[in-house]
Design a protein around this motif. Structure first.
Motif, PDB file in Angstrom:
ATOM      1  N   THR A 147       0.966  -1.097  -0.007  1.00  0.00           N
ATOM      2  CA  THR A 147       0.093   0.151  -0.001  1.00  0.00           C
ATOM      3  C   THR A 147       0.944   1.065  -0.055  1.00  0.00           C
ATOM      4  O   THR A 147       1.927   1.449   0.874  1.00  0.00           O
ATOM      5  CB  THR A 147      -1.007   0.112   1.298  1.00  0.00           C
ATOM      6  N   VAL A 148       0.563   2.208  -0.907  1.00  0.00           N
ATOM      7  CA  VAL A 148       1.324   3.518  -0.814  1.00  0.00           C
ATOM      8  C   VAL A 148       0.256   4.449  -0.716  1.00  0.00           C
ATOM      9  O   VAL A 148      -0.807   4.792  -1.310  1.00  0.00           O
ATOM     10  CB  VAL A 148       2.235   3.411  -2.138  1.00  0.00           C
ATOM     11  N   VAL A 149       0.807   5.557   0.219  1.00  0.00           N
ATOM     12  CA  VAL A 149       0.148   6.764   0.274  1.00  0.00           C
ATOM     13  C   VAL A 149       0.667   8.055  -0.300  1.00  0.00           C
ATOM     14  O   VAL A 149       1.885   7.947   0.036  1.00  0.00           O
ATOM     15  CB  VAL A 149      -0.259   6.917   1.842  1.00  0.00           C
ATOM     16  N   VAL A 150       0.111   8.638  -0.868  1.00  0.00           N
ATOM     17  CA  VAL A 150       0.701   9.829  -1.585  1.00  0.00           C
ATOM     18  C   VAL A 150       0.429  11.199  -1.068  1.00  0.00           C
ATOM     19  O   VAL A 150      -0.995  11.508  -1.158  1.00  0.00           O
ATOM     20  CB  VAL A 150       0.761   9.675  -3.253  1.00  0.00           C
ATOM     21  N   GLN A 151       1.189  12.090  -0.828  1.00  0.00           N
ATOM     22  CA  GLN A 151       0.789  13.230  -0.206  1.00  0.00           C
ATOM     23  C   GLN A 151       1.704  14.296  -0.565  1.00  0.00           C
ATOM     24  O   GLN A 151       2.935  14.260  -0.077  1.00  0.00           O
ATOM     25  CB  GLN A 151       0.485  13.459   1.257  1.00  0.00           C
ATOM     26  N   ASP A 152       1.275  15.535  -1.410  1.00  0.00           N
ATOM     27  CA  ASP A 152       2.106  16.356  -1.925  1.00  0.00           C
ATOM     28  C   ASP A 152       3.505  15.955  -2.354  1.00  0.00           C
ATOM     29  O   ASP A 152       4.614  16.237  -1.891  1.00  0.00           O
ATOM     30  CB  ASP A 152       2.670  17.340  -0.579  1.00  0.00           C
ATOM     31  N   SER A 153       3.324  15.024  -3.315  1.00  0.00           N
ATOM     32  CA  SER A 153       4.485  14.317  -3.916  1.00  0.00           C
ATOM     33  C   SER A 153       5.250  13.392  -3.008  1.00  0.00           C
ATOM     34  O   SER A 153       6.375  12.663  -3.610  1.00  0.00           O
ATOM     35  CB  SER A 153       5.457  15.237  -4.767  1.00  0.00           C
ATOM     36  N   TRP A 154       5.054  13.158  -1.899  1.00  0.00           N
ATOM     37  CA  TRP A 154       5.674  12.337  -0.904  1.00  0.00           C
ATOM     38  C   TRP A 154       4.895  11.033  -1.016  1.00  0.00           C
ATOM     39  O   TRP A 154       3.928  10.758  -0.486  1.00  0.00           O
ATOM     40  CB  TRP A 154       5.842  12.973   0.422  1.00  0.00           C
ATOM     41  N   THR A 155       5.719  10.113  -1.069  1.00  0.00           N
ATOM     42  CA  THR A 155       5.400   8.653  -1.091  1.00  0.00           C
ATOM     43  C   THR A 155       5.601   7.704   0.144  1.00  0.00           C
ATOM     44  O   THR A 155       6.815   7.727   0.535  1.00  0.00           O
ATOM     45  CB  THR A 155       5.560   7.665  -2.429  1.00  0.00           C
ATOM     46  N   VAL A 156       4.909   7.270   0.828  1.00  0.00           N
ATOM     47  CA  VAL A 156       4.765   6.309   2.073  1.00  0.00           C
ATOM     48  C   VAL A 156       4.348   4.920   1.807  1.00  0.00           C
ATOM     49  O   VAL A 156       3.322   4.806   1.368  1.00  0.00           O
ATOM     50  CB  VAL A 156       4.096   6.772   3.190  1.00  0.00           C
ATOM     51  N   GLY A 157       5.452   4.098   1.855  1.00  0.00           N
ATOM     52  CA  GLY A 157       4.990   2.452   1.572  1.00  0.00           C
ATOM     53  C   GLY A 157       4.731   1.774   3.054  1.00  0.00           C
ATOM     54  O   GLY A 157       5.197   2.039   3.992  1.00  0.00           O
ATOM     55  N   HIS A 158       3.698   1.222   2.801  1.00  0.00           N
ATOM     56  CA  HIS A 158       3.171   0.446   3.989  1.00  0.00           C
ATOM     57  C   HIS A 158       2.923  -1.005   3.608  1.00  0.00           C
ATOM     58  O   HIS A 158       2.922  -1.349   2.366  1.00  0.00           O
ATOM     59  CB  HIS A 158       1.536   0.849   4.353  1.00  0.00           C
ATOM     60  N   ASN A 159       2.954  -1.952   4.769  1.00  0.00           N
ATOM     61  CA  ASN A 159       2.519  -3.479   4.323  1.00  0.00           C
ATOM     62  C   ASN A 159       1.404  -3.600   5.214  1.00  0.00           C
ATOM     63  O   ASN A 159       1.486  -4.169   6.139  1.00  0.00           O
ATOM     64  CB  ASN A 159       3.931  -4.212   4.538  1.00  0.00           C
ATOM     65  N   THR A 160       0.200  -3.556   4.641  1.00  0.00           N
ATOM     66  CA  THR A 160      -1.035  -3.556   5.352  1.00  0.00           C
ATOM     67  C   THR A 160      -1.273  -5.260   5.350  1.00  0.00           C
ATOM     68  O   THR A 160      -2.278  -5.712   6.296  1.00  0.00           O
ATOM     69  CB  THR A 160      -2.210  -2.832   4.882  1.00  0.00           C
ATOM     70  N   ASP A 161      -0.663  -6.066   4.566  1.00  0.00           N
ATOM     71  CA  ASP A 161      -0.792  -7.559   4.769  1.00  0.00           C
ATOM     72  C   ASP A 161      -0.262  -7.957   6.174  1.00  0.00           C
ATOM     73  O   ASP A 161      -1.119  -8.922   6.844  1.00  0.00           O
ATOM     74  CB  ASP A 161       0.168  -8.397   3.777  1.00  0.00           C
ATOM     75  N   VAL A 162       0.583  -7.349   6.681  1.00  0.00           N
ATOM     76  CA  VAL A 162       1.031  -7.685   8.008  1.00  0.00           C
ATOM     77  C   VAL A 162      -0.095  -7.375   9.052  1.00  0.00           C
ATOM     78  O   VAL A 162      -0.702  -8.212   9.827  1.00  0.00           O
ATOM     79  CB  VAL A 162       2.251  -6.992   8.573  1.00  0.00           C
ATOM     80  N   TYR A 163      -0.876  -6.222   8.849  1.00  0.00           N
ATOM     81  CA  TYR A 163      -1.788  -5.582   9.743  1.00  0.00           C
ATOM     82  C   TYR A 163      -3.090  -6.659   9.505  1.00  0.00           C
ATOM     83  O   TYR A 163      -3.871  -7.203  10.470  1.00  0.00           O
ATOM     84  CB  TYR A 163      -2.411  -4.546   9.400  1.00  0.00           C
ATOM     85  N   GLY A 164      -3.211  -7.060   8.401  1.00  0.00           N
ATOM     86  CA  GLY A 164      -4.523  -7.950   7.852  1.00  0.00           C
ATOM     87  C   GLY A 164      -4.282  -9.285   8.645  1.00  0.00           C
ATOM     88  O   GLY A 164      -5.206  -9.611   8.979  1.00  0.00           O
ATOM     89  N   PHE A 165      -3.292  -9.734   8.579  1.00  0.00           N
ATOM     90  CA  PHE A 165      -2.948 -11.140   9.118  1.00  0.00           C
ATOM     91  C   PHE A 165      -3.136 -11.058  10.639  1.00  0.00           C
ATOM     92  O   PHE A 165      -3.869 -11.945  11.469  1.00  0.00           O
ATOM     93  CB  PHE A 165      -1.552 -11.637   8.771  1.00  0.00           C
ATOM     94  N   ARG A 166      -2.256 -10.012  11.096  1.00  0.00           N
ATOM     95  CA  ARG A 166      -2.617  -9.687  12.669  1.00  0.00           C
ATOM     96  C   ARG A 166      -3.733  -9.760  13.163  1.00  0.00           C
ATOM     97  O   ARG A 166      -4.315 -10.399  14.150  1.00  0.00           O
ATOM     98  CB  ARG A 166      -1.669  -8.763  13.099  1.00  0.00           C
ATOM     99  N   VAL A 167      -4.600  -8.637  12.603  1.00  0.00           N
ATOM    100  CA  VAL A 167      -6.151  -8.616  13.029  1.00  0.00           C
ATOM    101  C   VAL A 167      -6.836  -9.678  12.867  1.00  0.00           C
ATOM    102  O   VAL A 167      -7.652  -9.912  13.433  1.00  0.00           O
ATOM    103  CB  VAL A 167      -6.605  -7.331  12.377  1.00  0.00           C
ATOM    104  N   SER A 168      -6.723 -10.419  11.835  1.00  0.00           N
ATOM    105  CA  SER A 168      -7.380 -11.656  11.438  1.00  0.00           C
ATOM    106  C   SER A 168      -7.272 -12.808  12.367  1.00  0.00           C
ATOM    107  O   SER A 168      -8.361 -13.151  13.013  1.00  0.00           O
ATOM    108  CB  SER A 168      -7.364 -12.056  10.074  1.00  0.00           C
TER     109      SER A 168
END
Ligand SMILES: NC(=O)c1ccc[n+]([C@@H]2O[C@H](COP(=O)([O-])OP(=O)(O)OC[C@H]3O[C@@H](n4cnc5c(N)ncnc54)[C@H](OP(=O)(O)O)[C@@H]3O)[C@@H](O)[C@H]2O)c1
Length: 495
Positions: free
Chosen positions: A311-332
C-alpha cells in the motif's frame, strides 16, 4: 462542471425511453440516446424521443466505422441526420468523417433548434498523441464541442492524452478527450479536472471499455477527484477494486479505484506522474511489492522490515510505503480468537505473503517452521529473520509437527491457478490443530475441505484480505472503513 451522460444502448425506443428516465432519476444530467441501436429508426421515433427526452439528451447515430450500429450510409444517413438535427435535443453528435460533407448544413439546422453540436471522431486503434490532438482541433473547428475517443494501450499513452487535454482547457471550444480501455480510465476519472464537457457513463453494459458506471461518475461530479488504484503487472483478477469501490460508494467519497497495469520498466515514470494524476494512494501487487519498497520516499516499520510494500500513500508528492498484509494477518488472528504466543506454526511458502505471516507469528511469540517447494527460498526467508525460523524440507514434513497452526501462503488451490490440489499432503494437514489458508477464492479451498474432512477448524484468507484493505482505505482517506459493507460485497462476489 462536467455533465454526466448515461449511455442508453437498447434496441427498442420505448425501452430506451424507460431506461433513460431511470438513469436521469439516478443522477445522470443527460442521457446519450444511441439511436443507431434502435431497430427501424425513423422520423416518428426520432420526433417522439426528442419531444419526451430532448432537453436532457444527446442524440447519437453512430456509424459502423465509428463503432456504432447504424448501417444506413450515404443519402439515407444524411436524411436521418437531418431529421435528428431538425429536432430539439440538448446535443447532437455529428461525425467528422461520416457526416463531414454535410456537416455545416446539419450544424445550421441544429442551431436553429437550439441544439449544440458535438463533432466527434472515434479511432478504432490506438494512435500517436499528435494525431489525436490534430483530430480534436479538426472537430473543434466544425462544431460547438470537439470529441475524440482513442484506445490507449498503456498508462504512458493515457498521460499523454491528459497532457493534451490539460493544455487545451483555456481554448474557447469545449472538448471531450477520452482514452478507452482499462489504461484510459484515468482520462475519464479526471473529466471534471480537465474541464471536459461531458462524461459518458455506463448504464447497464458499458458502451466502450473503461467507461465508469453512472454511480461512480456521479460521485465524482464537481468535486476534487481522489484517484486510488491497484498497481501490478499483469493485473490478474482481484477483489480489491470491488472492495474499495464498495467502501467509496458507502461513504460517498469523490474517489475512484482504478487498475494500473505498470510493468517494472514504467514504474519510475508512474511514480513521477502520481501527483499530476491526483493519485492519492494505491495498492501494490505482484511483481512490484519489493521494487516499490526501494522507490518510495518513506517506509513504515513493517514494510521496512519485510522490504515489501502493498500500500502506498501519496501526499504532496511524498510517497509512503506500508505493508498492510502484516496488519491484515495480525488482526484476522485476533478476530478469530487465535492466540499464537508460545504455540507452534508451520508456514507453507516462502514468498511475500509468507514473509508477512512469519513476521506476525514471530512477533506474537510463536515458534515457526517454514517449508517450500524451493528450499533455498525458505532458507533465504529464515536468514532474513535471523534464523528464528526453522526450515523443514517438504520430504521430511511427515517426521515434523504436530503444529497448533498451519498456514498456506502459496497460490495452490486458488481458482484458476495452475496448481490445483493441496499445498501439503492430507496426512500433514492432519497434524495441525488449525488450518489458515491465505487463498480466499474459492471460499471452501481444497485445503479447507481437507481440514473439514479431518475435523480441523480453519479459515480462508478473506478476512486477512478485508482487514488489509480496510487499513489501506483508512490510510488513504483518513476515514474508518465501512467494513461490513466491504465484507458483504466480497462474499457476494465469491458466491
Ligand atoms: N488473503 C490475503 O490477504 C493474501 C495476501 C497476500 C497473498 N495472498 C495469497 O498468498 C499466496 C502467495 O502470495 P505471495 O505474494 O507470497 O506470492 P509469491 O511471492 O509469488 O510466492 C509464492 C509462493 O508459493 C509457492 N508456489 C507457487 N506455485 C507453487 C506450486 N505450483 N507448487 C508449490 N509451491 C508453489 C512459491 O514457491 P517457490 O518459492 O518454489 O516458487 C512461493 O513460496 C497467493 O495465493 C496470494 O493470493 C493472500
Amino acid at each position: 462542471m462536467t455533465k454526466i451522460a448515461a449511455v442508453i444502448l437498447v434496441g427498442n425506443a420505448a425501452e430506451a425511453e424507460r431506461q433513460a428516465r431511470i438513469a436521469l432519476g439516478k443522477g445522470a444530467d443527460l442521457v446519450e440516446l444511441r439511436l443507431d441501436e434502435i431497430v427501424d429508426l425513423g422520423p416518428k421515433t426520432i420526433r417522439h424521443l426528442a419531444k419526451s427526452l430532448g432537453e436532457h439528451a444527446i442524440a447519437t447515430n453512430r456509424s459502423p466505422g465509428q463503432g456504432g450500429a447504424q448501417r444506413r450510409g450515404g443519402a439515407p444517413r444524411s436524411a436521418l441526420m437531418k431529421e435528428i438535427c431538425g429536432q430539439r435535443f440538448a446535443y447532437v453528435d455529428v461525425e467528422l468523417e461520416e457526416d463531414g460533407a454535410g456537416l455545416d448544413v446539419l450544424a445550421r439546422v441544429a442551431h436553429d433548434h437550439g441544439t449544440r453540436v458535438i463533432v466527434s471522431h472515434h479511432f478504432a486503434e490506438a494512435v500517436e498523441v499528435h494525431r489525436a490532438s490534430e483530430t480534436l482541433e479538426a472537430c473543434a473547428a466544425r462544431g460547438d464541442i470537439a470529441k475524440v475517443v482513442t484506445p490507449v494501450a498503456d498508462f504512458e499513452a493515457a498521460i499523454q492524452l491528459i497532457d493534451v487535454a490539460r493544455v487545451r482547457t483555456d481554448r474557447p471550444r469545449p472538448m471531450i478527450l477520452i482514452g478507452t480501455g482499462p489504461a484510459g480510465m484515468v482520462t475519464r476519472a479526471l473529466a471534471d479536472a480537465l474541464d471536459q464537457e461531458i462524461q459518458y457513463a455506463s448504464w447497464g453494459n458499458a458502451a466502450a471499455p473503461g467507461q465508469l458506471p453512472l454511480a461512480t461518475a456521479a460521485r465524482l461530479r464537481g468535486r476534487e477527484p481522489i484517484i486510488l488504484g491497484l498497481v501490478g503487472h499483469p493485473l490478474g483478477h482481484s477483489l480489491s477494486p470491488l472492495i474499495h469501490e464498495t467502501a467509496l460508494a458507502a461513504l460517498h467519497l469523490p474517489a475512484v479505484y482504478l487498475p494500473f497495469d505498470i510493468p517494472l520498466e514504467s514504474l519510475d515514470q508512474f511514480l513521477l506522474a502520481v501527483d499530476r494524476l491526483r493519485i492519492r494512494g494505491f495498492n501494490v501487487t505482484h511483481p512490484l511489492k519489493e521494487s516499490l519498497s526501494q522507490r518510495v520516499d518513506e517506509l513504515d516499520a513493517d514494510a521496512e522490515r519485510l522490504g515489501a510494500v502493498n500500500t502506498v500513500v501519496v501526499q504532496d508528492s511524498w510517497t509512503v510505503g506500508h505493508n498492510t498484509d502484516v496488519y491484515g494477518f495480525r488482526v484476522s488472528l485476533r478476530a478469530l480468537g487465535l492466540r499464537v504466543g508460545d504455540r507452534t506454526a508451520l508456514v507453507v511458502g516462502a514468498g511475500g505473503a509468507a514473509r508477512a505471516v512469519v513476521h506476525v507469528l514471530l512477533r506474537e511469540g510463536a515458534s515457526v517452521q517454514v517449508t517450500n517447494r524451493t528450499i533455498a527460498r525458505a532458507e533465504a526467508l529464515a536468514d532474513s529473520f535471523d534464523d528464528l525460523v526453522a526450515v523443514v524440507p517438504m520430504e521430511t514434513l511427515q517426521r515434523a509437527g504436530p503444529w497448533d497452526l498451519l498456514v498456506n501462503a502459496t497460490p495452490i488451490g486458488m481458482k484458476g491457478a495452475v496448481a490445483p490440489g493441496l499445498p501439503v499432503p492430507e496426512a500433514i494437514v492432519a497434524k495441525a490443530a488449525f488450518v489458515y489458508d491465505l487463498v480466499y477464492n474459492p471460499t471452501a479451498t481444497p485445503l479447507l475441505q481437507a481440514a473439514r474432512r479431518l475435523n480441523r477448524p480453519g479459515t480462508s484468507g478473506l478476512d486477512m484480505l478485508l482487514h488489509q484493505a480496510a487499513k489501506a482505505f483508512e490510510l488513504w482517506t483518513g476515514q474508518s472503513s465501512p467494513f461490513d459493507a466491504m465484507r458483504r460485497a466480497a462474499k457476494e462476489a465469491l458466491r
